[in-house]
Design a protein around this motif. Structure first.
Motif, PDB file in Angstrom:
ATOM      1  N   ALA A   1     -44.125  33.079  32.487  1.00 50.81           N
ATOM      2  CA  ALA A   1     -42.872  32.472  32.024  1.00 50.81           C
ATOM      3  C   ALA A   1     -42.985  31.969  30.586  1.00 50.81           C
ATOM      4  CB  ALA A   1     -42.465  31.324  32.954  1.00 50.81           C
ATOM      5  N   TRP A   2     -44.216  31.822  30.077  1.00 58.64           N
ATOM      6  CA  TRP A   2     -44.451  31.329  28.716  1.00 58.64           C
ATOM      7  C   TRP A   2     -44.420  32.446  27.683  1.00 58.64           C
ATOM      8  CZ3 TRP A   2     -45.438  26.296  26.982  1.00 58.64           C
ATOM      9  CH2 TRP A   2     -45.414  25.331  27.972  1.00 58.64           C
ATOM     10  N   ASP A   3     -44.099  33.658  28.089  1.00 63.40           N
ATOM     11  CA  ASP A   3     -44.158  34.800  27.194  1.00 63.40           C
ATOM     12  C   ASP A   3     -42.916  34.980  26.318  1.00 63.40           C
ATOM     13  OD1 ASP A   3     -45.851  36.715  26.245  1.00 63.40           O
ATOM     14  OD2 ASP A   3     -45.360  38.212  27.754  1.00 63.40           O
ATOM     15  N   GLY A   4     -41.853  34.240  26.558  1.00 65.90           N
ATOM     16  CA  GLY A   4     -40.607  34.431  25.826  1.00 65.90           C
ATOM     17  C   GLY A   4     -40.639  33.904  24.402  1.00 65.90           C
ATOM     18  N   ALA A   5     -39.863  34.538  23.545  1.00 66.05           N
ATOM     19  CA  ALA A   5     -39.802  34.153  22.128  1.00 66.05           C
ATOM     20  C   ALA A   5     -39.261  32.732  21.948  1.00 66.05           C
ATOM     21  CB  ALA A   5     -38.942  35.149  21.355  1.00 66.05           C
TER      22      ALA A   5
ATOM     23  N   ARG B   1     -53.195  16.917  25.226  1.00 59.84           N
ATOM     24  CA  ARG B   1     -53.732  18.084  25.927  1.00 59.84           C
ATOM     25  C   ARG B   1     -52.674  18.682  26.842  1.00 59.84           C
ATOM     26  NH1 ARG B   1     -54.935  13.757  28.443  1.00 59.84           N
ATOM     27  NH2 ARG B   1     -54.739  13.579  30.689  1.00 59.84           N
ATOM     28  N   MET B   2     -52.800  19.973  27.048  1.00 64.65           N
ATOM     29  CA  MET B   2     -51.974  20.721  28.002  1.00 64.65           C
ATOM     30  C   MET B   2     -52.910  21.638  28.762  1.00 64.65           C
ATOM     31  SD  MET B   2     -48.701  21.908  25.665  1.00 64.65           S
ATOM     32  CE  MET B   2     -47.881  22.711  27.044  1.00 64.65           C
ATOM     33  N   GLU B   3     -52.729  21.718  30.087  1.00 66.28           N
ATOM     34  CA  GLU B   3     -53.568  22.604  30.881  1.00 66.28           C
ATOM     35  C   GLU B   3     -52.785  23.131  32.071  1.00 66.28           C
ATOM     36  OE1 GLU B   3     -56.963  20.412  32.251  1.00 66.28           O
ATOM     37  OE2 GLU B   3     -55.735  18.668  32.665  1.00 66.28           O
ATOM     38  N   SER B   4     -53.214  24.272  32.559  1.00 62.97           N
ATOM     39  CA  SER B   4     -52.557  24.848  33.731  1.00 62.97           C
ATOM     40  C   SER B   4     -53.003  24.096  34.976  1.00 62.97           C
ATOM     41  CB  SER B   4     -52.888  26.328  33.858  1.00 62.97           C
ATOM     42  OG  SER B   4     -54.245  26.486  34.187  1.00 62.97           O
ATOM     43  N   VAL B   5     -52.207  24.222  36.031  1.00 60.35           N
ATOM     44  CA  VAL B   5     -52.525  23.618  37.319  1.00 60.35           C
ATOM     45  C   VAL B   5     -52.702  24.775  38.296  1.00 60.35           C
ATOM     46  CG1 VAL B   5     -51.753  22.024  39.112  1.00 60.35           C
ATOM     47  CG2 VAL B   5     -51.126  21.599  36.726  1.00 60.35           C
ATOM     48  N   ASP B   6     -53.949  25.090  38.616  1.00 61.67           N
ATOM     49  CA  ASP B   6     -54.260  26.283  39.411  1.00 61.67           C
ATOM     50  C   ASP B   6     -53.556  26.342  40.758  1.00 61.67           C
ATOM     51  OD1 ASP B   6     -55.876  27.425  37.513  1.00 61.67           O
ATOM     52  OD2 ASP B   6     -57.679  26.422  38.240  1.00 61.67           O
ATOM     53  N   PHE B   7     -53.433  25.227  41.429  1.00 59.11           N
ATOM     54  CA  PHE B   7     -52.872  25.266  42.773  1.00 59.11           C
ATOM     55  C   PHE B   7     -51.345  25.282  42.789  1.00 59.11           C
ATOM     56  CE2 PHE B   7     -54.324  21.078  41.557  1.00 59.11           C
ATOM     57  CZ  PHE B   7     -53.196  20.284  41.712  1.00 59.11           C
ATOM     58  N   TYR B   8     -50.710  25.207  41.631  1.00 61.44           N
ATOM     59  CA  TYR B   8     -49.262  25.350  41.502  1.00 61.44           C
ATOM     60  C   TYR B   8     -48.977  26.339  40.384  1.00 61.44           C
ATOM     61  CZ  TYR B   8     -48.361  21.260  44.427  1.00 61.44           C
ATOM     62  OH  TYR B   8     -48.293  20.389  45.474  1.00 61.44           O
ATOM     63  N   PRO B   9     -48.721  27.600  40.689  1.00 65.54           N
ATOM     64  CA  PRO B   9     -48.457  28.587  39.633  1.00 65.54           C
ATOM     65  C   PRO B   9     -47.309  28.142  38.718  1.00 65.54           C
ATOM     66  CG  PRO B   9     -48.671  29.651  41.765  1.00 65.54           C
ATOM     67  CD  PRO B   9     -48.650  28.173  42.026  1.00 65.54           C
ATOM     68  N   ASP B  10     -47.471  28.436  37.449  1.00 62.95           N
ATOM     69  CA  ASP B  10     -46.496  28.104  36.401  1.00 62.95           C
ATOM     70  C   ASP B  10     -46.323  26.609  36.154  1.00 62.95           C
ATOM     71  OD1 ASP B  10     -46.032  30.811  35.914  1.00 62.95           O
ATOM     72  OD2 ASP B  10     -44.469  30.896  37.429  1.00 62.95           O
ATOM     73  N   HIS B  11     -47.205  25.776  36.685  1.00 61.63           N
ATOM     74  CA  HIS B  11     -47.147  24.347  36.417  1.00 61.63           C
ATOM     75  C   HIS B  11     -48.140  23.976  35.328  1.00 61.63           C
ATOM     76  CE1 HIS B  11     -44.761  24.090  40.013  1.00 61.63           C
ATOM     77  NE2 HIS B  11     -44.619  22.782  39.849  1.00 61.63           N
TER      78      HIS B  11
ATOM     79  N   THR C   1     -45.600  19.246  35.270  1.00 65.21           N
ATOM     80  CA  THR C   1     -44.287  19.881  35.225  1.00 65.21           C
ATOM     81  C   THR C   1     -44.364  21.318  35.713  1.00 65.21           C
ATOM     82  OG1 THR C   1     -44.578  20.738  32.987  1.00 65.21           O
ATOM     83  CG2 THR C   1     -43.676  18.528  33.183  1.00 65.21           C
ATOM     84  N   GLY C   2     -43.206  21.862  36.037  1.00 64.55           N
ATOM     85  CA  GLY C   2     -43.108  23.257  36.423  1.00 64.55           C
ATOM     86  C   GLY C   2     -42.332  24.035  35.384  1.00 64.55           C
ATOM     87  N   GLY C   3     -42.877  25.142  34.969  1.00 68.36           N
ATOM     88  CA  GLY C   3     -42.202  26.017  34.012  1.00 68.36           C
ATOM     89  C   GLY C   3     -42.239  25.508  32.595  1.00 68.36           C
ATOM     90  N   PRO C   4     -41.986  26.399  31.648  1.00 67.57           N
ATOM     91  CA  PRO C   4     -42.092  26.032  30.238  1.00 67.57           C
ATOM     92  C   PRO C   4     -41.053  25.016  29.774  1.00 67.57           C
ATOM     93  CG  PRO C   4     -41.469  28.348  30.476  1.00 67.57           C
ATOM     94  CD  PRO C   4     -41.753  27.826  31.830  1.00 67.57           C
ATOM     95  N   ALA C   5     -39.817  25.093  30.277  1.00 73.17           N
ATOM     96  CA  ALA C   5     -38.790  24.152  29.812  1.00 73.17           C
ATOM     97  C   ALA C   5     -39.199  22.718  30.134  1.00 73.17           C
ATOM     98  CB  ALA C   5     -37.438  24.481  30.426  1.00 73.17           C
ATOM     99  N   GLY C   6     -39.626  22.479  31.368  1.00 70.20           N
ATOM    100  CA  GLY C   6     -40.066  21.145  31.756  1.00 70.20           C
ATOM    101  C   GLY C   6     -41.302  20.708  30.993  1.00 70.20           C
TER     102      GLY C   6
END
Length: 170
Positions: free
Chosen positions: A28-32, A93-103, A133-138
């Motif tokens: 979801a982070w691939d958009g311009a 810092r920003m990091e992915s959350v493995d147990f929640y995809p796109d979070h 958060t979930g998704g790039p907007a959040g």
């Protein structure tokens, strides 16, 4: 960064424009539009603080670069304010959350150098904030909020001694 993670050696300084956001945080982070907003926020972060004091030191970042830690799927940056042998550091810092995809998990901290007589990590965290958060907007909305927090912290004082007194560590 004064207090990097234990496996910091596998991280690299990189320009925000070159960060593989989709590989770190999900497709979801691939958009311009997402990338443009992210770059705007990272540019604002850089403009709000002076260049890191590590500039010019071997292995240090250039102003505007972020640390990318591929194994942890994390990015971060910090700005250090030095006063003689004392220092204050604001980190984000920003990091992915493995147990929640796109979070994403986002956070910021304000730390000062340790002057304790007992051995421990070498710094004290004075204040911090953390978001999930979930998704790039959040995530980008949360990053906006995190930037406001860091602005408020540093607006109070950029002097380590003031924060040391505030935390009762004098």
């Amino acid at each position: 960064m004064r207090n990097p993670p234990d496996d910091h050696a596998v991280a690299v300084w990189i320009w925000p424009r070159a960060l593989p956001l989709a590989a770190i945080f999900g497709p979801a982070w691939d958009g311009a539009e997402v990338r443009a907003r992210f770059l705007t926020l990272t540019g604002q972060w850089q403009a709000r603080h002076p260049a890191p004091s590590a500039v010019g030191r071997a292995g240090g970042p250039r102003p505007g670069q972020w640390m990318w830690h591929p194994p942890a799927r994390r990015i971060y940056d910090c700005h250090t304010y030095e006063a003689g042998d004392d220092w204050l550091e604001v980190a984000i810092r920003m990091e992915s959350v493995d147990f929640y995809p796109d979070h994403c998990r986002l956070g910021a901290s304000l730390t000062i150098a340790c002057r304790c007589e007992i051995p421990h990590p070498g710094h004290h965290t004075i204040v911090e904030t953390s978001w999930r958060t979930g998704g790039p907007a959040g995530a980008l909305d949360a990053l906006t909020a995190v930037l406001r927090y860091t602005d408020q912290w540093i607006a109070n004082s950029q002097q380590p001694a003031g924060w040391r007194r505030h935390a009762g560590l004098d």
